[in-house]
Write a protein that holds these residues in place. Structure first.
Motif, PDB file in Angstrom:
ATOM      1  N   TYR A  32       0.928  -1.137   0.163  1.00  0.00           N
ATOM      2  CA  TYR A  32       0.072  -0.074   0.080  1.00  0.00           C
ATOM      3  C   TYR A  32       0.907   1.361   0.010  1.00  0.00           C
ATOM      4  N   HIS A  33       1.754   1.274   0.882  1.00  0.00           N
ATOM      5  CA  HIS A  33       2.874   2.313   0.947  1.00  0.00           C
ATOM      6  C   HIS A  33       3.464   2.943  -0.434  1.00  0.00           C
ATOM      7  N   GLN A  34       3.429   4.134  -0.688  1.00  0.00           N
ATOM      8  CA  GLN A  34       3.978   4.692  -1.983  1.00  0.00           C
ATOM      9  C   GLN A  34       5.228   5.744  -1.622  1.00  0.00           C
ATOM     10  N   GLY A  35       6.225   5.817  -1.986  1.00  0.00           N
ATOM     11  CA  GLY A  35       7.547   6.658  -1.899  1.00  0.00           C
ATOM     12  C   GLY A  35       8.470   6.274  -1.128  1.00  0.00           C
ATOM     13  N   THR A 134       1.925   7.204   4.650  1.00  0.00           N
ATOM     14  CA  THR A 134       0.973   6.345   5.037  1.00  0.00           C
ATOM     15  C   THR A 134       0.661   6.493   6.427  1.00  0.00           C
ATOM     16  N   ARG A 282      -3.748   7.641   3.486  1.00  0.00           N
ATOM     17  CA  ARG A 282      -2.680   8.324   2.918  1.00  0.00           C
ATOM     18  C   ARG A 282      -2.671   9.463   3.139  1.00  0.00           C
TER      19      ARG A 282
END
Length: 284
Positions: A32-35, A134, A282
């Motif tokens: 799920y986490h981005q970046g 997140t 987010r």
């Protein structure tokens, strides 16, 4: 303040007998986490149950908890595993003074969000998270013994019956019991809100997140980590467990009943699972 913050609470027993999370939980979180994965915070970290595994994915992890005993256990666990990128500090979740605005990539709360002041918590986590960072909170409750309806009926009555531990839970328990449906990240601060639930016998087993093989004796030790039992003990100081040379307390009586109803002994190995919830969002 919750029971877990009491100086008399057994933080070591919590570390020893509470279940841990499987690797697939962290797969869900990281998918799920981005970046960037530079800075993560785990709030209500307890003995480091989630903070230590997160250290494998983030450059720096800080675990916080209002309980000095839990921080001591977490620090010992980190040292024993030679973690150098994780540290622990005593702090409430609603205050993150050590993090600058927009400096944090990821914040988690494991088995803890039901104790927080949610308005303050969401505002403070939103302050320190970078855009797109997140926030996740997850937990488990109401263990069940696989393939033993009678044992599960007994444990439910014991957990919530008015003549047993029902009156001794703090209000936050019922937020968790409703699988965090009552905790709503404000859409003015957070987006892409997702929830994943597992309820034994009702939802797909692919979503199972918390399970453990334990002896009946270890299962008793787990029950003795409950905040409701801690509160019961404070109101019944004259009822002493057999292990302490007393005539028995409410947990002794529960496990006498389980042994009598199932034929189990203290050495019987049991498959146990818990209902669970993962919530993710987010920062806008």
């Amino acid at each position: 303040m919750t029971s877990f913050s009491d100086s008399s609470y057994g933080s070591k027993a919590y570390a020893d007998f509470r279940p841990s999370y499987p690797s697939k939980l962290y797969t869900v979180l990281l998918d799920y986490h981005q970046g960037a994965k530079t800075f993560a915070i785990d709030q209500g970290c307890g003995p480091g149950t989630a903070a230590l595994p997160l250290a494998a994915y983030f450059t720096k992890v800080i675990g916080t908890d209002p309980s000095a005993g839990m921080i001591e256990q977490a620090t010992k666990a980190a040292a024993a595993k030679h973690f150098t990128n994780v540290q622990f500090m005593k702090s409430p979740a609603e205050e993150i003074p050590f993090a600058a605005n927009g400096s944090v990539d990821f914040i988690s709360a494991s088995q803890a969000a039901h104790w927080f002041d949610h308005d303050k918590w969401f505002n403070e986590t939103a302050r320190v998270l970078r855009p797109g960072g997140t926030l996740t909170f997850f937990g488990y409750l109401d263990h069940t013994y696989k393939n033993s309806p009678i044992a599960n009926e007994i444990i439910q009555e014991f957990s919530y019956g008015k003549n047993y531990l029902g009156p001794y839970w703090e209000p936050g328990r019922y937020i968790l019991r409703n699988l965090y449906r009552d905790i709503h990240p404000p859409t003015s601060l957070f987006r892409d809100i997702e929830r994943q639930l597992y309820i034994p016998g009702q939802t797909d087993e692919a979503f199972q997140m918390v399970a453990k093989t334990m002896t009946l004796a270890a299962s008793e030790e787990y029950v003795r980590t409950w905040s409701s039992f801690h509160n019961w003990c404070k109101e019944h100081p004259g009822e002493i467990a057999r292990r302490h040379n007393g005539e028995g307390d409410i947990v002794d009586r529960l496990f006498d009943r389980l042994r009598g109803s199932t034929g189990w002994t203290d050495k019987t190995v049991l498959e146990i699972e818990w209902s669970s919830v993962i919530a993710l969002c987010r920062r806008r």
